[in-house]
Scaffold this active site. Sequence first.
Site, short mmCIF file in Angstrom:
data_model
loop_
_atom_site.label_atom_id
_atom_site.label_comp_id
_atom_site.label_asym_id
_atom_site.label_seq_id
_atom_site.Cartn_x
_atom_site.Cartn_y
_atom_site.Cartn_z
NE ARG A 237 -1.73 2.00 2.71
CZ ARG A 237 -2.24 2.70 1.69
NH1 ARG A 237 -3.52 2.57 1.37
NH2 ARG A 237 -1.47 3.49 0.97
CD GLU A 266 -3.92 -4.38 0.40
OE1 GLU A 266 -3.38 -3.91 -0.62
OE2 GLU A 266 -4.70 -3.72 1.10
CG HIS A 285 -5.50 -1.38 -2.11
ND1 HIS A 285 -4.48 -1.45 -1.19
CD2 HIS A 285 -5.81 -0.05 -2.20
CE1 HIS A 285 -4.18 -0.23 -0.75
NE2 HIS A 285 -4.97 0.64 -1.35
C1 DGY Z 1 -3.29 5.29 -1.71
O1 DGY Z 1 -3.06 6.12 -2.59
O2 DGY Z 1 -2.70 5.30 -0.63
C2 DGY Z 1 -4.37 4.28 -1.96
O3 DGY Z 1 -4.39 3.27 -1.04
C3 DGY Z 1 -4.28 3.74 -3.36
O4 DGY Z 1 -4.77 4.72 -4.17
#
Ligand code: DGY
Length: 326
Positions: A237, A266, A285
């Site tokens: 993240r 983001e 992402h």
């Molecule tokens: C998640 O699933 O948490 C990812 O960041 C996106 O697939």
Amino acid sequence: MKPKVFVTRMLPQKALDLILPVCDAEIWQEELPPPRDLLLSKVRDLDGLLSLLTDKIDATLMDAAPKLKVVSNCAVGFDNIDVPAATQRGIAVGNTPGVLTETTADFAFTLLMAAARRVVEGDRYTRAGKWKTWGLTVLLGQDIHGATLGLIGLGRIGAAMAKRAKGFDMRVMYYDPFRREDLEKELGITYSDLDTVVRQADFVSVHVPLTNETRKLVNQDLLSKMKQTAIIVNTSRGPVVDQAALYAALRDGVIAGAALDVTDPEPIALNDPLLTLENCIVAPHIASASVTTRTKMATMAAENLLAGLRGEKLPTPVNPEVKQRN
Ligand code: DGY
């Protein structure tokens, strides 16, 4: 009467085929997430909500949803949801663990390799007409084989990353608050404290969830301990990395490179200084973005949603302890 649900983005048909026959469902068709005000008004009479990681599901939203029984997040991460608030209100929360592990690790390793061997820079170089001849010192990168990979976090994705690294004859070290001696043996990797991992690693790859403890875990202090030749990869993240500190470290040659699939915020602002750096790759992402995996994530999220609507335990619950409201 069919339960009323809202799905905050278009899903693959396979997932819709599960939801549509048994729910009174509204599917948000836009590319951008539903605006907060709209979501707040929609949830008023909802039984179920299928959300994405871009939807903020907090206590205010839950208080506006007196009938809401289940929030099914189409992601493994659930830092967009106030889970204690959901549990308190009897709302079951689901996520999509497991199905995206390998695909995400594939991409984390792709980023590692792309940064090490300057693939994105090389493409820009070609397109800019700078490729005049084969040059002995043109776009020299770092070897991957034989190098040391330092993993911050050894959950499913971290472990899958370790397996890939072993295939490239890398030495793998990891730090995680929960030591996994079983995986150390199985994967041939070693455990160390965080400082030692980042000091010794040629590549550092981050695989932790976003929590109060991990926010800005990768900060100026940690970056200053890395090798000058080190490359950092983040597919977890964005807020786990202090982006201003990362920019300064890349600009000043404290470390050699970075490859990010996640940023804070983001999308990253187009005037973010990171985007001016040649030694930083920024992907939008997409680590779990394969056709197969995204379809699996969506069907899994649909199954969680339907189980929650029936008042059953979710197949992959985030708060299994919840006493679901009727
Ligand atoms: C998640 O699933 O948490 C990812 O960041 C996106 O697939």
